[in-house]
Design an enzyme around this catalytic site. Structure first.
Site, PDB file in Angstrom:
ATOM      1  N   TYR A   1      47.180  20.017  67.625  1.00  0.00           N
ATOM      2  CA  TYR A   1      47.521  19.145  68.761  1.00  0.00           C
ATOM      3  C   TYR A   1      47.502  17.667  68.369  1.00  0.00           C
ATOM      4  CZ  TYR A   1      48.216  22.861  72.068  1.00  0.00           C
ATOM      5  OH  TYR A   1      48.759  23.944  72.727  1.00  0.00           O
TER       6      TYR A   1
ATOM      7  N   ASN B   1      57.690  21.093  79.722  1.00  0.00           N
ATOM      8  CA  ASN B   1      57.382  20.299  78.523  1.00  0.00           C
ATOM      9  C   ASN B   1      56.164  19.411  78.747  1.00  0.00           C
ATOM     10  OD1 ASN B   1      59.666  21.493  77.616  1.00  0.00           O
ATOM     11  ND2 ASN B   1      60.982  19.696  77.793  1.00  0.00           N
TER      12      ASN B   1
ATOM     13  N   HIS C   1      53.105  22.647  82.785  1.00  0.00           N
ATOM     14  CA  HIS C   1      52.215  23.074  81.703  1.00  0.00           C
ATOM     15  C   HIS C   1      51.339  21.937  81.186  1.00  0.00           C
ATOM     16  CE1 HIS C   1      55.067  26.705  80.753  1.00  0.00           C
ATOM     17  NE2 HIS C   1      54.361  26.873  81.859  1.00  0.00           N
TER      18      HIS C   1
ATOM     19  N   CYS D   1      37.755  17.946  79.575  1.00  0.00           N
ATOM     20  CA  CYS D   1      36.597  18.735  79.174  1.00  0.00           C
ATOM     21  C   CYS D   1      36.816  20.186  79.587  1.00  0.00           C
ATOM     22  CB  CYS D   1      35.336  18.178  79.842  1.00  0.00           C
ATOM     23  SG  CYS D   1      33.868  19.130  79.415  1.00  0.00           S
TER      24      CYS D   1
ATOM     25  N   GLY E   1      67.630  24.343  78.784  1.00  0.00           N
ATOM     26  CA  GLY E   1      66.882  24.443  77.522  1.00  0.00           C
ATOM     27  C   GLY E   1      65.583  25.211  77.590  1.00  0.00           C
TER      28      GLY E   1
ATOM     29  N   ALA F   1      72.184  20.232  75.252  1.00  0.00           N
ATOM     30  CA  ALA F   1      71.941  19.545  76.525  1.00  0.00           C
ATOM     31  C   ALA F   1      72.310  18.056  76.439  1.00  0.00           C
ATOM     32  CB  ALA F   1      70.476  19.700  76.923  1.00  0.00           C
TER      33      ALA F   1
HETATM   34  C1  BJW Z   1      68.631  24.157  73.671  1.00  0.00           C
HETATM   35  C2  BJW Z   1      68.755  23.176  72.713  1.00  0.00           C
HETATM   36  C3  BJW Z   1      69.595  22.140  73.035  1.00  0.00           C
HETATM   37  C4  BJW Z   1      67.441  24.579  71.897  1.00  0.00           C
HETATM   38  N1  BJW Z   1      70.221  22.115  74.209  1.00  0.00           N
HETATM   39  N2  BJW Z   1      69.265  24.139  74.827  1.00  0.00           N
HETATM   40  C5  BJW Z   1      50.750  39.757  79.416  1.00  0.00           C
HETATM   41  C6  BJW Z   1      49.570  39.291  78.844  1.00  0.00           C
HETATM   42  C7  BJW Z   1      49.105  37.982  79.085  1.00  0.00           C
HETATM   43  C8  BJW Z   1      49.809  37.116  79.887  1.00  0.00           C
HETATM   44  C9  BJW Z   1      50.990  37.584  80.450  1.00  0.00           C
HETATM   45  C10 BJW Z   1      51.441  38.873  80.220  1.00  0.00           C
HETATM   46  N3  BJW Z   1      52.593  39.034  80.913  1.00  0.00           N
HETATM   47  C11 BJW Z   1      52.862  37.876  81.549  1.00  0.00           C
HETATM   48  C12 BJW Z   1      51.894  36.991  81.282  1.00  0.00           C
HETATM   49  C13 BJW Z   1      51.836  35.606  81.775  1.00  0.00           C
HETATM   50  C14 BJW Z   1      52.209  34.612  80.717  1.00  0.00           C
HETATM   51  C15 BJW Z   1      53.620  34.921  80.186  1.00  0.00           C
HETATM   52  O1  BJW Z   1      54.606  34.610  80.802  1.00  0.00           O
HETATM   53  N4  BJW Z   1      53.705  35.571  79.029  1.00  0.00           N
HETATM   54  C16 BJW Z   1      54.991  36.036  78.503  1.00  0.00           C
HETATM   55  C17 BJW Z   1      55.353  35.276  77.227  1.00  0.00           C
HETATM   56  C18 BJW Z   1      54.864  37.512  78.298  1.00  0.00           C
HETATM   57  N5  BJW Z   1      52.158  33.329  81.401  1.00  0.00           N
HETATM   58  C19 BJW Z   1      51.036  32.677  81.510  1.00  0.00           C
HETATM   59  O2  BJW Z   1      50.002  33.077  80.993  1.00  0.00           O
HETATM   60  C20 BJW Z   1      51.044  31.440  82.377  1.00  0.00           C
HETATM   61  N6  BJW Z   1      50.006  31.566  83.340  1.00  0.00           N
HETATM   62  C21 BJW Z   1      50.053  32.511  84.262  1.00  0.00           C
HETATM   63  O3  BJW Z   1      51.020  33.237  84.420  1.00  0.00           O
HETATM   64  O4  BJW Z   1      48.889  32.643  85.010  1.00  0.00           O
HETATM   65  C22 BJW Z   1      48.751  33.851  85.773  1.00  0.00           C
HETATM   66  C23 BJW Z   1      48.572  35.077  84.845  1.00  0.00           C
HETATM   67  C24 BJW Z   1      47.710  35.014  83.780  1.00  0.00           C
HETATM   68  C25 BJW Z   1      47.534  36.115  82.951  1.00  0.00           C
HETATM   69  C26 BJW Z   1      48.241  37.306  83.146  1.00  0.00           C
HETATM   70  C27 BJW Z   1      49.141  37.338  84.207  1.00  0.00           C
HETATM   71  C28 BJW Z   1      49.294  36.225  85.065  1.00  0.00           C
HETATM   72  C29 BJW Z   1      50.791  30.204  81.557  1.00  0.00           C
HETATM   73  C30 BJW Z   1      51.891  29.924  80.596  1.00  0.00           C
HETATM   74  C31 BJW Z   1      51.538  28.721  79.718  1.00  0.00           C
HETATM   75  C32 BJW Z   1      52.594  28.486  78.655  1.00  0.00           C
HETATM   76  N7  BJW Z   1      52.093  27.500  77.745  1.00  0.00           N
HETATM   77  C33 BJW Z   1      52.977  27.017  76.667  1.00  0.00           C
HETATM   78  C34 BJW Z   1      52.180  26.029  75.785  1.00  0.00           C
HETATM   79  C35 BJW Z   1      51.990  24.704  76.500  1.00  0.00           C
HETATM   80  C36 BJW Z   1      51.149  23.779  75.713  1.00  0.00           C
HETATM   81  C37 BJW Z   1      51.776  23.306  74.438  1.00  0.00           C
HETATM   82  O5  BJW Z   1      52.854  22.708  74.448  1.00  0.00           O
HETATM   83  O6  BJW Z   1      51.150  23.525  73.404  1.00  0.00           O
HETATM   84  O7  BJW Z   1      54.114  26.394  77.251  1.00  0.00           O
HETATM   85  S1  BJW Z   1      53.680  28.339  75.698  1.00  0.00           S
HETATM   86  C38 BJW Z   1      55.264  27.593  75.514  1.00  0.00           C
HETATM   87  O8  BJW Z   1      56.286  28.372  76.192  1.00  0.00           O
HETATM   88  C39 BJW Z   1      55.180  26.249  76.263  1.00  0.00           C
HETATM   89  C40 BJW Z   1      56.510  26.184  76.920  1.00  0.00           C
HETATM   90  O9  BJW Z   1      56.460  25.283  78.016  1.00  0.00           O
HETATM   91  C41 BJW Z   1      56.779  27.608  77.301  1.00  0.00           C
HETATM   92  C42 BJW Z   1      58.229  27.918  77.548  1.00  0.00           C
HETATM   93  O10 BJW Z   1      59.001  27.741  76.389  1.00  0.00           O
HETATM   94  P1  BJW Z   1      60.439  27.067  76.508  1.00  0.00           P
HETATM   95  O11 BJW Z   1      60.310  25.709  77.035  1.00  0.00           O
HETATM   96  O12 BJW Z   1      61.340  27.988  77.219  1.00  0.00           O
HETATM   97  O13 BJW Z   1      60.832  26.916  74.959  1.00  0.00           O
HETATM   98  P2  BJW Z   1      61.446  27.996  73.955  1.00  0.00           P
HETATM   99  O14 BJW Z   1      61.190  27.514  72.585  1.00  0.00           O
HETATM  100  O15 BJW Z   1      60.999  29.363  74.284  1.00  0.00           O
HETATM  101  O16 BJW Z   1      63.018  27.969  74.253  1.00  0.00           O
HETATM  102  C43 BJW Z   1      63.826  26.859  73.948  1.00  0.00           C
HETATM  103  C44 BJW Z   1      65.197  27.121  74.535  1.00  0.00           C
HETATM  104  O17 BJW Z   1      65.975  25.952  74.375  1.00  0.00           O
HETATM  105  C45 BJW Z   1      65.961  28.259  73.831  1.00  0.00           C
HETATM  106  O18 BJW Z   1      66.550  29.091  74.825  1.00  0.00           O
HETATM  107  C46 BJW Z   1      67.043  27.541  73.020  1.00  0.00           C
HETATM  108  O19 BJW Z   1      68.249  28.298  72.924  1.00  0.00           O
HETATM  109  C47 BJW Z   1      67.252  26.299  73.862  1.00  0.00           C
HETATM  110  N8  BJW Z   1      67.712  25.142  73.134  1.00  0.00           N
HETATM  111  N9  BJW Z   1      67.942  23.542  71.616  1.00  0.00           N
HETATM  112  C48 BJW Z   1      70.013  23.186  75.069  1.00  0.00           C
HETATM  113  N10 BJW Z   1      69.800  21.144  72.138  1.00  0.00           N
END
Ligand code: BJW
Length: 247
Positions: free
Chosen positions: A71, A106, A123, A131, A191, A235
């Protein structure tokens, strides 16, 4: 762009120009052209470890020093990144809407840096640390120097103020996002891979409430199935054209 892409762009611009209440959902892809790595894909690794594996409470319990190194590296990297034309186009769109919500997954702060005002950070943010035990929070640029910074109030560990897998989203951000989904006439999804809950369900939910859905991504995603129009391309190129066509 071929003729079909142009046609889809015109169709999306038409929908957008008829909508006065607009919600936008962004993911890592919008910041890719600013040089911020996405999570899933080639850039989603740090020293051979997947960013997804490091963004968990389990990783922090097991290896707090390693997670803080990751981080601190990302926080330092943000000093050199700037908003791109995609962020700026969304800031311009806000000024043209009666109601506008920018829901972002983001943590990089680039939407606000581009001038967006009603930003909902689902997020959390890299700009702060908190803390893990008490309510203490501080700016990331004022972190104590230890490898694992310690809370000056209670002595427990500080952690980045972001949401990890399995953790609840900030209540207020979630409530504001829900209001946006319920009230918008159009949702623009930019995105995001559309695989992380709960954000991945927002487009379907908005659609079930009668909103139009427009997606901008390099490739097809699970959200493409619910989108009225999917625009494929960077984008930073598509959004300025889309917003210009609605002027
Ligand atoms: C372009 C481009 C360009 C490229 N132009 N496009 C089973 C077990 C445990 C948990 C779960 C489970 N089933 C479901 C869950 C819940 C879990 C979840 O969803 N898991 C799945 C993965 C299965 N979710 C959570 O735990 C959330 N909390 C929650 O649901 O609480 C209730 C609950 C808890 C437990 C069980 C059940 C319910 C919390 C989610 C927190 C996510 N945190 C992160 C890290 C943040 C901190 C950090 O930055 O370090 O958030 S993970 C990461 O993924 C980050 C992002 O915000 C998030 C989404 O990713 P994003 O933004 O979509 O990025 P990418 O890389 O995936 O995609 C990029 C896209 O851009 C691609 O499509 C490219 O094609 C495109 N692209 N360049 C346009 N130029």
């Amino acid at each position: 762009m071929d003729t079909r892409d142009e046609q889809r762009l015109r169709e999306a611009a038409h929908m957008l120009s008829r909508s006065t209440r607009v919600a936008v959902l962004t993911g890592a892809g919008i910041s890719a052209e600013s040089g911020v790595p996405t999570f899933r894909g080639e850039g989603g690794f740090w020293r051979g470890r997947s960013a997804m594996e490091l963004a968990t409470p389990e990783a922090f319990r097991r290896d707090p020093e390693g997670v803080w190194e990751f981080y601190r590296f990302r926080i330092a990297g943000l000093e050199d990144v700037r908003p791109n034309d995609g962020h700026r186009a969304l800031a311009e769109l806000e000024g043209r809407c009666d109601r506008f919500w920018l829901i972002t997954q983001n943590v990089d702060g680039l939407h606000r840096a581009a001038g967006s005002r009603n930003v909902i950070e689902l997020h959390g943010t890299l700009a702060s640390a908190q803390c893990q035990a008490c309510s203490y929070r501080c700016p990331s640029d004022a972190l104590p120097g230890q490898p694992v910074p310690i809370c000056p109030t209670c002595g427990d560990r500080l952690r980045p103020a972001v949401v990890w897998f399995g953790e609840s989203l900030p209540g207020q951000a979630l409530a504001e996002a829900e209001e946006a989904i319920e009230d918008c006439e159009l949702m623009l999804v930019v995105g995001t891979s559309g695989v992380v809950q709960p954000a991945s369900s927002f487009a379907r939910w908005a659609r079930s409430r009668g909103a139009r859905v427009v997606e901008v991504n390099l490739e097809s995603t699970p959200i493409s199935d619910v989108a009225d129009v999917s625009l494929f391309g960077p984008a930073g190129v598509i959004l300025p054209r889309l917003i210009e066509m609605t002027a």
